[in-house]
Scaffold this motif. Structure first.
Motif, mmCIF file in Angstrom:
data_model
loop_
_atom_site.group_PDB
_atom_site.id
_atom_site.type_symbol
_atom_site.label_atom_id
_atom_site.label_comp_id
_atom_site.label_asym_id
_atom_site.label_seq_id
_atom_site.Cartn_x
_atom_site.Cartn_y
_atom_site.Cartn_z
ATOM 1 N N ASN A 220 -40.768 -95.834 43.068
ATOM 2 C CA ASN A 220 -41.987 -95.747 43.870
ATOM 3 C C ASN A 220 -41.742 -96.220 45.308
ATOM 4 N N ARG A 221 -40.955 -97.304 45.441
ATOM 5 C CA ARG A 221 -40.652 -97.820 46.778
ATOM 6 C C ARG A 221 -39.793 -96.823 47.561
ATOM 7 N N SER A 222 -38.833 -96.191 46.862
ATOM 8 C CA SER A 222 -37.969 -95.203 47.512
ATOM 9 C C SER A 222 -38.775 -94.006 47.983
ATOM 10 N N ASN A 223 -39.702 -93.536 47.121
ATOM 11 C CA ASN A 223 -40.555 -92.404 47.494
ATOM 12 C C ASN A 223 -41.458 -92.751 48.681
ATOM 13 N N LYS A 224 -41.951 -93.959 48.704
ATOM 14 C CA LYS A 224 -42.813 -94.405 49.792
ATOM 15 C C LYS A 224 -42.048 -94.405 51.109
ATOM 16 N N ARG A 225 -40.797 -94.912 51.068
ATOM 17 C CA ARG A 225 -39.982 -94.926 52.284
ATOM 18 C C ARG A 225 -39.655 -93.508 52.734
ATOM 19 N N ARG A 226 -39.409 -92.607 51.783
ATOM 20 C CA ARG A 226 -39.094 -91.225 52.124
ATOM 21 C C ARG A 226 -40.286 -90.550 52.773
ATOM 22 N N ARG A 227 -41.485 -90.809 52.257
ATOM 23 C CA ARG A 227 -42.692 -90.227 52.859
ATOM 24 C C ARG A 227 -42.927 -90.779 54.267
ATOM 25 N N GLN A 228 -42.623 -92.090 54.439
ATOM 26 C CA GLN A 228 -42.771 -92.685 55.762
ATOM 27 C C GLN A 228 -41.819 -92.062 56.773
ATOM 28 N N GLN A 231 -43.109 -88.656 57.693
ATOM 29 C CA GLN A 231 -44.266 -88.778 58.581
ATOM 30 C C GLN A 231 -43.829 -89.070 60.012
#
Length: 236
Positions: A220-228, A231
């Motif tokens: 989840n943390r990796s996906n969040k960083r990838r989305r950031q 963006q």
């Protein structure tokens, strides 16, 4: 004045004599000790063991995961690594007990310790235990492997008086437990010790669940960083 000096000298002598006698006193009953040795099948006469000392472990400290570091940082130590219980180790235990009394008489600075590796998983890993029993003479940061055949009192006293066990094999090497990986072995030992405290039959399930939760948090943390990052690229 001369009389007082003589009296003081006599008191000091008697005090040192009493201390020496106390250091080698063996508290086991002689008759009972002989019976126990005979029943065990140990050839105690050939080994020249003192029966009451062979069954008296009062001078052998119980070293554990918790007190190891604090204990061995001072004095010299002769340590036995063994199992509890260990029926085939009786001979070695008796020899070690007997030696502790005889050696303390001449070398009171040497401490004796026994480690039950099945009760102390951290030390089992830290010392890379592969076979038992094992004997180490510890002098500061130096570890010497002492053969069991050299531990009957007469042999051990001779070996120590000649070279302080330094002619025996010294533990050394890149991958040894005194090498650069020492801290890593200690860390692994602590992990194993922590794991061994959980005796519940549900422990494996709880560990698997914990690993799954940690993996999901990581994903989840990796996906969040990838989305950031995506963006940020869009905004540019």
């Amino acid at each position: 004045m001369f009389f007082l000096k003589k009296l003081l000298g006599s008191c000091l002598f008697l005090g040192s004599l009493m201390q020496a006698v106390q250091s080698v006193s063996c508290h086991s009953d002689e008759t009972v000790s002989i019976q126990a040795l005979e029943a065990s099948g140990v050839a105690w006469k050939e080994l020249e063991l003192t029966p009451s000392c062979a069954l008296d472990s009062s001078l052998v400290s119980n070293l554990t995961d918790k007190n190891w570091d604090e204990s061995i940082k001072s004095d010299e130590w002769l340590v036995q690594l063994t199992l509890n219980p260990c029926d085939f180790c009786l001979k070695e235990d008796y020899i070690f007990n007997d030696l502790s009394h005889h050696m303390k008489e001449t070398y009171p600075n040497i401490q004796f310790g026994r480690v039950y590796v099945n009760d102390n998983p951290e030390l089992a890993v830290r010392l890379l235990v592969e076979k038992l029993p094992i004997y180490y003479f510890i002098n500061g940061a130096n570890y010497y492997t002492v053969p069991a055949s050299e531990l009957p009192a007469k042999k051990a006293l001779t070996a120590y008086s000649k070279h302080k066990f330094s002619e025996f094999e010294r533990v050394k090497g890149f991958f040894s437990f005194v090498g650069p990986f020492m801290i890593f072995y200690k860390f692994l030992g602590k992990i194993l010790a922590l794991y061994s405290r959980f005796s519940s039959p549900y422990t494996p399930l709880l560990i698997n669940i914990s690993m799954f939760v940690m993996a999901m948090l990581f994903i989840n943390r990796s996906n969040k960083r990838r989305r950031q990052r995506k963006q940020i690229k869009k905004e540019k």
